[in-house]
Design a protein around this motif. Structure first.
Motif, short mmCIF file in Angstrom:
data_model
loop_
_atom_site.label_atom_id
_atom_site.label_comp_id
_atom_site.label_asym_id
_atom_site.label_seq_id
_atom_site.Cartn_x
_atom_site.Cartn_y
_atom_site.Cartn_z
N LEU A 64 38.56 4.93 -6.96
CA LEU A 64 38.05 4.50 -5.66
C LEU A 64 36.62 4.98 -5.49
CD1 LEU A 64 41.13 5.62 -3.52
CD2 LEU A 64 40.63 3.30 -4.31
N GLY A 65 35.84 4.26 -4.70
CA GLY A 65 34.50 4.69 -4.35
C GLY A 65 33.41 3.96 -5.11
N THR A 66 32.16 4.26 -4.74
CA THR A 66 30.98 3.66 -5.34
C THR A 66 30.00 4.77 -5.71
OG1 THR A 66 31.26 1.68 -3.98
CG2 THR A 66 29.09 2.00 -4.98
N TYR A 67 29.48 4.70 -6.92
CA TYR A 67 28.61 5.75 -7.45
C TYR A 67 27.42 5.09 -8.14
CZ TYR A 67 33.02 8.02 -6.62
OH TYR A 67 34.17 8.46 -6.03
N THR A 68 26.30 5.80 -8.23
CA THR A 68 25.08 5.21 -8.77
C THR A 68 24.47 6.05 -9.89
OG1 THR A 68 23.83 6.23 -6.98
CG2 THR A 68 24.52 3.94 -6.66
N PRO A 69 25.13 6.13 -11.03
CA PRO A 69 24.56 6.88 -12.15
C PRO A 69 23.45 6.07 -12.84
CG PRO A 69 26.59 5.86 -12.84
CD PRO A 69 26.44 5.56 -11.37
N LYS A 70 22.66 6.76 -13.63
CA LYS A 70 21.60 6.12 -14.41
C LYS A 70 22.04 6.01 -15.86
CE LYS A 70 18.27 6.52 -11.15
NZ LYS A 70 17.98 5.41 -10.33
N LEU A 71 21.63 4.93 -16.50
CA LEU A 71 21.84 4.75 -17.93
C LEU A 71 20.66 5.41 -18.63
CD1 LEU A 71 23.87 3.16 -19.76
CD2 LEU A 71 22.21 1.32 -19.77
N ASP A 72 20.93 6.32 -19.57
CA ASP A 72 19.81 7.01 -20.22
C ASP A 72 19.26 6.17 -21.38
OD1 ASP A 72 21.36 7.52 -22.53
OD2 ASP A 72 21.67 9.63 -22.04
N ASP A 73 18.21 6.67 -22.01
CA ASP A 73 17.55 5.93 -23.09
C ASP A 73 18.43 5.71 -24.31
OD1 ASP A 73 15.28 5.76 -21.53
OD2 ASP A 73 14.33 7.53 -22.44
N LYS A 74 19.50 6.50 -24.44
CA LYS A 74 20.42 6.35 -25.57
C LYS A 74 21.61 5.45 -25.22
CE LYS A 74 19.25 10.84 -27.50
NZ LYS A 74 19.76 12.15 -27.90
N GLY A 75 21.60 4.85 -24.03
CA GLY A 75 22.70 3.99 -23.62
C GLY A 75 23.91 4.74 -23.11
N ARG A 76 23.71 5.98 -22.68
CA ARG A 76 24.81 6.78 -22.15
C ARG A 76 24.83 6.75 -20.63
NH1 ARG A 76 23.49 12.28 -25.23
NH2 ARG A 76 21.62 11.80 -24.02
N LEU A 77 26.02 6.80 -20.09
CA LEU A 77 26.22 6.77 -18.65
C LEU A 77 27.13 7.94 -18.29
CD1 LEU A 77 25.88 4.44 -16.22
CD2 LEU A 77 28.35 4.49 -16.49
N THR A 78 26.79 8.66 -17.24
CA THR A 78 27.63 9.76 -16.78
C THR A 78 28.66 9.22 -15.81
OG1 THR A 78 25.80 11.31 -17.03
CG2 THR A 78 27.65 12.02 -15.65
N LEU A 79 29.91 9.44 -16.15
CA LEU A 79 31.01 8.98 -15.29
C LEU A 79 31.07 9.79 -14.00
CD1 LEU A 79 33.73 8.70 -18.05
CD2 LEU A 79 32.63 6.79 -16.85
#
Length: 143
Positions: A3-18
């Motif tokens: 549930l919910g909405t979050y706004t992580p950034k995609l880093d230069d290596k294509g990684r995303l923090t959950l």
């Protein structure tokens, strides 16, 4: 449950923090696949396995079922979040979802979805008025 909405950034290596709230459910590993509307679906391994078993039971003689199975399974990536809760999103999945640096991760109850931030904003704009109508169709008399 996601549930919910979050706004992580995609880093230069294509990684995303959950999102931290999702990490316990996904600690045992997860499956990322192409979703509808050019987003990515994130399932627990267990939930993906249950869904995959249903999809795989479709008859091989059904052309639409074969096409769906091919697209789904060929476009799925298995991931284990690292100690910081990051996952690496493959270039093919990033391309499919049009992911840029700014992303949105939403909870969709049985799955999480990863969207490009602009694509999510556009989707919400297009479907804002549909929400009330969908509620009447999906949940008649319940709310």
């Amino acid at each position: 449950m996601f549930l919910g909405t979050y706004t992580p950034k995609l880093d230069d290596k294509g990684r995303l923090t959950l999102p931290a709230k999702f990490r316990d459910d996904l600690r045992g590993g997860l499956m990322i696949t192409k979703g509808q509307d050019h987003c990515l679906y994130v399932f627990t391994r267990e939930a993906f396995g249950e869904m995959a078993a249903k999809i795989a039971s479709a008859p091989l003689t059904n052309e639409a079922a074969r096409a769906f199975q091919r697209n789904l399974f060929a476009g799925t990536d298995e991931q284990n979040p690292d100690a910081q809760g990051r996952i690496a999103i493959t270039p093919e999945l990033r391309r499919y979802a049009g992911l840029t640096k700014d992303c949105v991760v939403i909870g969709a109850f049985t799955r999480a979805e990863i969207w490009d931030a602009q694509a999510w904003a556009d989707y919400q704009q297009r479907h804002e008025d549909d929400y009330a109508k969908a509620q009447e169709e999906v949940l008649p008399g319940l709310i």
